[in-house]
Structure formats: C-alpha cells, structure tokens
Design a protein around this motif. Structure first.
Motif, PDB file in Angstrom:
ATOM      1  N   LEU A 163      30.783  48.230  24.661  1.00  0.00           N
ATOM      2  CA  LEU A 163      30.386  47.689  25.718  1.00  0.00           C
ATOM      3  C   LEU A 163      31.079  48.468  26.764  1.00  0.00           C
ATOM      4  O   LEU A 163      32.131  48.667  26.973  1.00  0.00           O
ATOM      5  CB  LEU A 163      30.732  46.245  25.710  1.00  0.00           C
ATOM      6  N   ARG A 164      30.334  48.307  27.927  1.00  0.00           N
ATOM      7  CA  ARG A 164      30.917  49.232  29.344  1.00  0.00           C
ATOM      8  C   ARG A 164      31.595  48.163  29.996  1.00  0.00           C
ATOM      9  O   ARG A 164      31.479  46.952  29.919  1.00  0.00           O
ATOM     10  CB  ARG A 164      29.785  49.512  30.313  1.00  0.00           C
ATOM     11  N   ARG A 165      33.017  48.442  30.416  1.00  0.00           N
ATOM     12  CA  ARG A 165      34.032  47.572  31.051  1.00  0.00           C
ATOM     13  C   ARG A 165      34.395  48.097  32.351  1.00  0.00           C
ATOM     14  O   ARG A 165      33.785  49.011  32.709  1.00  0.00           O
ATOM     15  CB  ARG A 165      35.499  47.824  30.116  1.00  0.00           C
ATOM     16  N   ARG A 166      34.962  46.920  32.928  1.00  0.00           N
ATOM     17  CA  ARG A 166      35.185  47.054  34.452  1.00  0.00           C
ATOM     18  C   ARG A 166      36.461  46.458  34.751  1.00  0.00           C
ATOM     19  O   ARG A 166      36.806  44.864  34.096  1.00  0.00           O
ATOM     20  CB  ARG A 166      33.866  46.686  35.468  1.00  0.00           C
ATOM     21  N   GLU A 167      37.468  46.954  35.612  1.00  0.00           N
ATOM     22  CA  GLU A 167      38.537  46.244  36.030  1.00  0.00           C
ATOM     23  C   GLU A 167      38.148  45.546  37.270  1.00  0.00           C
ATOM     24  O   GLU A 167      37.312  45.875  38.161  1.00  0.00           O
ATOM     25  CB  GLU A 167      39.610  47.209  36.488  1.00  0.00           C
ATOM     26  N   GLU A 168      38.353  44.230  37.248  1.00  0.00           N
ATOM     27  CA  GLU A 168      38.112  43.269  38.469  1.00  0.00           C
ATOM     28  C   GLU A 168      39.650  42.621  38.949  1.00  0.00           C
ATOM     29  O   GLU A 168      40.564  42.820  38.287  1.00  0.00           O
ATOM     30  CB  GLU A 168      37.395  42.130  37.936  1.00  0.00           C
ATOM     31  N   ARG A 169      39.637  41.725  40.128  1.00  0.00           N
ATOM     32  CA  ARG A 169      40.598  41.247  40.649  1.00  0.00           C
ATOM     33  C   ARG A 169      40.398  39.838  41.012  1.00  0.00           C
ATOM     34  O   ARG A 169      39.165  39.755  41.572  1.00  0.00           O
ATOM     35  CB  ARG A 169      41.318  42.188  41.666  1.00  0.00           C
ATOM     36  N   LEU A 170      41.332  38.817  41.019  1.00  0.00           N
ATOM     37  CA  LEU A 170      41.107  37.735  41.595  1.00  0.00           C
ATOM     38  C   LEU A 170      42.243  37.929  42.737  1.00  0.00           C
ATOM     39  O   LEU A 170      43.625  38.006  42.649  1.00  0.00           O
ATOM     40  CB  LEU A 170      41.667  36.645  40.841  1.00  0.00           C
ATOM     41  N   ALA A 171      41.733  37.892  44.093  1.00  0.00           N
ATOM     42  CA  ALA A 171      42.461  38.004  45.172  1.00  0.00           C
ATOM     43  C   ALA A 171      42.632  36.811  46.005  1.00  0.00           C
ATOM     44  O   ALA A 171      41.701  36.035  46.415  1.00  0.00           O
ATOM     45  CB  ALA A 171      41.989  39.335  46.146  1.00  0.00           C
ATOM     46  N   SER A 186      48.042  35.629  45.782  1.00  0.00           N
ATOM     47  CA  SER A 186      48.260  36.649  44.887  1.00  0.00           C
ATOM     48  C   SER A 186      47.243  37.199  44.286  1.00  0.00           C
ATOM     49  O   SER A 186      46.060  36.703  44.437  1.00  0.00           O
ATOM     50  CB  SER A 186      49.115  35.769  43.510  1.00  0.00           C
ATOM     51  N   VAL A 187      47.408  38.480  43.779  1.00  0.00           N
ATOM     52  CA  VAL A 187      46.377  39.187  43.009  1.00  0.00           C
ATOM     53  C   VAL A 187      46.622  39.522  41.530  1.00  0.00           C
ATOM     54  O   VAL A 187      47.578  39.756  41.141  1.00  0.00           O
ATOM     55  CB  VAL A 187      46.320  40.589  43.850  1.00  0.00           C
ATOM     56  N   TYR A 188      45.465  39.151  41.016  1.00  0.00           N
ATOM     57  CA  TYR A 188      45.580  39.257  39.613  1.00  0.00           C
ATOM     58  C   TYR A 188      44.363  39.994  38.832  1.00  0.00           C
ATOM     59  O   TYR A 188      43.343  40.089  39.162  1.00  0.00           O
ATOM     60  CB  TYR A 188      45.437  37.756  38.869  1.00  0.00           C
ATOM     61  N   ASP A 189      45.022  40.932  38.075  1.00  0.00           N
ATOM     62  CA  ASP A 189      44.074  41.966  37.568  1.00  0.00           C
ATOM     63  C   ASP A 189      43.385  41.365  36.340  1.00  0.00           C
ATOM     64  O   ASP A 189      44.109  40.569  35.485  1.00  0.00           O
ATOM     65  CB  ASP A 189      44.833  43.122  36.979  1.00  0.00           C
ATOM     66  N   LEU A 190      42.121  41.547  36.382  1.00  0.00           N
ATOM     67  CA  LEU A 190      41.232  41.077  35.170  1.00  0.00           C
ATOM     68  C   LEU A 190      40.721  42.552  34.307  1.00  0.00           C
ATOM     69  O   LEU A 190      40.271  43.633  35.039  1.00  0.00           O
ATOM     70  CB  LEU A 190      39.983  40.405  35.740  1.00  0.00           C
ATOM     71  N   ALA A 191      40.698  42.092  33.042  1.00  0.00           N
ATOM     72  CA  ALA A 191      39.847  43.245  32.222  1.00  0.00           C
ATOM     73  C   ALA A 191      38.694  42.705  31.887  1.00  0.00           C
ATOM     74  O   ALA A 191      38.525  41.508  31.123  1.00  0.00           O
ATOM     75  CB  ALA A 191      40.530  43.550  30.793  1.00  0.00           C
ATOM     76  N   THR A 192      37.459  43.309  32.259  1.00  0.00           N
ATOM     77  CA  THR A 192      36.224  42.481  31.906  1.00  0.00           C
ATOM     78  C   THR A 192      35.177  43.299  31.274  1.00  0.00           C
ATOM     79  O   THR A 192      35.435  44.551  31.429  1.00  0.00           O
ATOM     80  CB  THR A 192      35.293  42.049  33.039  1.00  0.00           C
ATOM     81  N   ILE A 193      33.956  42.930  30.575  1.00  0.00           N
ATOM     82  CA  ILE A 193      33.183  43.339  30.146  1.00  0.00           C
ATOM     83  C   ILE A 193      32.034  43.417  31.345  1.00  0.00           C
ATOM     84  O   ILE A 193      31.811  42.447  31.887  1.00  0.00           O
ATOM     85  CB  ILE A 193      32.241  42.931  28.818  1.00  0.00           C
ATOM     86  N   ASP A 194      31.625  44.383  31.833  1.00  0.00           N
ATOM     87  CA  ASP A 194      30.818  44.670  32.956  1.00  0.00           C
ATOM     88  C   ASP A 194      29.414  44.005  32.910  1.00  0.00           C
ATOM     89  O   ASP A 194      28.732  43.946  31.933  1.00  0.00           O
ATOM     90  CB  ASP A 194      30.517  46.392  33.256  1.00  0.00           C
TER      91      ASP A 194
END
Length: 314
Positions: free
Chosen positions: A244-252, A255-263
C-alpha cells in the motif's frame, strides 16, 4: 436515524494549503470556535474536496440521469449511496468531456510575497468569435458533518459562513463562504447498487491513519477485511502493509502532530461479509482521527472501473 449535513463553501480568498483537499481537522478547528462545548465534543467533520463550478453530467451510477448543467457549486439530490460521492472523487469525473476537463480541474497557484497559495478562481481563454475574451471558473469546497448525538446537527448558517482554513489566516487567506447545505439520512438511502454482487472493492477516499503522535491516538493495523492482493496493488511486496502506498500527514493547530497514513485514492479488495454496513461505516469513517476526516471509504462492486472511458480498452 443516522444523519449527515452536507455543505458547500465557495473559496473567496487564496488558500495556503494542499490543492486537493482541506483536512477535516482544519474545518473542525474553524467551526469549533463558534459552537458550544457539547457540539464541540460531538462534532465530526469530513475532509473538504475542491471542485470547480462547471458544466457536467451525472455519473452513470447516480440516481439522476444525463446532463446536469452547472455542477460543483451546489448540492444535487441524494437518493442513493453513490450520490454521496459525486464530488468526493478528486478527478471530478462528472465534468464534460467536450471541455478541457483536466485543465478545468486544476487550481491556479499564486505567489504572495514568496508564500504560495491556490487561487479562488481560474481563467480560461475562449475562441475569438465569442463575446468575452476569457471565462472564469470559481472554486468550491464540498464537505459533510456528522454527530452520533441527536440535536447537534444541522449547524446554523451563521456558524459555517465566513470561516477560514489553511495557512496565513490572520492575513485574510483561506476564507470560505457557505453557499449550500442539506441534511441526508443515511438509513433512508438506496443501496441497491451494491446488492447482488459476488465481489467488492474498497476505495480509500481519504487517508487511513496507521500511527499518530497526537495524545490518546490508537495505533491501527491494516483492517483484516482489506484484500491487498487485488490487481494494481503490487505482487512482489513481502507483507500486506508494504503493498500500500503511504503518505505522511500532519494535524496542525496549537501543536503539530505527525501522522503515518495509507494514502487516499487506492483500491483494495473487500474480504468482509456485509458490504452494505461497511459502506455506511465508510461514510462515517473508520480508525484514528475519523472525526477529523480520515478513514473515509467507498464500497464498489468489483470489476467496475472507476473511469468509464477505460472500459473495453486493451
């Protein structure tokens, strides 16, 4: 009764953010400032998908038929499950093929003192014999709201109108104005298009979160009912996850939180046994940060191409 409130916003100022969607988290933060504590706790918001206001036709699976005039800037009737996704496909396949469809569905980028933003409208040249020298295309944002608790929805127009999303909001960027809203009862929709098929596939409409740095966010695995061995997911990966292709996302926010997601935009097979219930769950979204728009899914009969023009092409 399970209700969602569909909303359409017009983009009235340049938007400093990604040009394919506004995250549900950004929309939630903008809306939450003007609702009471109860609504803030219960409110769940989808990602907002950008769409142009242009001439188009309803997709074949839609409950309405044929040419629809101008779409994109309003909400058509919703009678069936497929109707929910007319504007949730980033390719906006309802656009007329006789026009420059790909160009119409591409937002213009502007530079404001070195800060890049997408424009609230695009302009196209027209043939010399026509009255005007150029044609304007206005951009809109389609999203929907949900709450498990009765009485939260629908939100009032005064809460939704004139909110700002994206970067540089203090400088006037990202303002969106409400132009249309309607409440849909999911339990009253027709799901006949999903009945009677031997196999189904799952389309990831928005990213599915695997890991999040946000407090109290659970780590998720790939759902057992996703079959990633379907055509197009790759056959040489040693594990299901890696196909599965993945993507890094953020909740901004504060505070800023990094997310590891499936695109988003990927198709997987469906290995479950209740496609109708899965379809309903997918509208309300699954997994970590579902209340902020992540984990939206669409169920499709297997073998039905999302791009009608490709069917029969060898």
């Amino acid at each position: 009764m399970t209700r969602i409130q569909q909303v359409v916003f017009e983009l009235t100022a340049p938007y400093a953010g990604r040009p394919y969607h506004v995250s549900g988290h950004a929309l939630f933060q903008a809306i939450a400032a003007d609702v009471d504590d109860r609504a803030r706790r219960e409110l769940q918001v989808s990602h907002g998908v950008f769409t142009p206001s242009e001439y188009g036709s309803y997709p074949d699976e839609h409950s309405q038929d044929g040419y629809a005039g101008k779409l994109g800037g309003s909400l058509p009737p919703v009678e069936s499950y497929a109707d929910l996704f007319v504007f949730r496909d980033a390719a906006q396949r309802w656009l007329q093929a006789s026009r420059p469809r790909e160009a119409q569905n591409t937002m213009d980028v502007q530079s404001h003192g070195g800060r890049l933003a997408v424009a609230p409208e695009s302009f196209f040249g027209v043939p010399a014999h026509q009255r005007n020298s150029k044609r304007r295309v206005t951009w809109y944002v389609h999203a929907y709201l949900h709450s498990e608790r009765e009485g939260v929805l629908p939100l009032d127009e005064s809460v939704l109108d004139g909110i700002r999303v994206g970067g540089a909001r203090n400088y006037g960027f990202g303002e969106i104005s409400l132009v249309d809203s309607q409440v849909v009862d999911l339990d009253a929709l027709s799901f006949d298009g999903l009945r009677g098929h031997d196999q189904y596939s799952i389309e990831l409409v928005t990213p599915y979160v695997l890991q999040s740095e946000a407090p109290d966010a659970d780590t998720q695995s790939v759902p057992w009912w996703w079959d990633t061995s379907v055509t197009g997911m790759g056959s040489d990966a040693p594990t299901r996850d890696r196909r599965l292709r993945r993507r890094e996302e953020r909740l901004a926010g504060e505070s800023v939180y990094d997310l590891a997601t499936i695109d988003h935009g990927q198709l997987v097979g469906y290995a479950g046994n209740d496609p109708i219930q899965t379809a309903k769950n997918g509208v309300l979204r699954i997994g970590t940060h579902a209340r902020f728009g992540f984990g939206e899914l669409r169920v499709r009969p297997a073998g039905r191409d999302r791009v009608p023009e490709r069917e029969g092409v060898v």
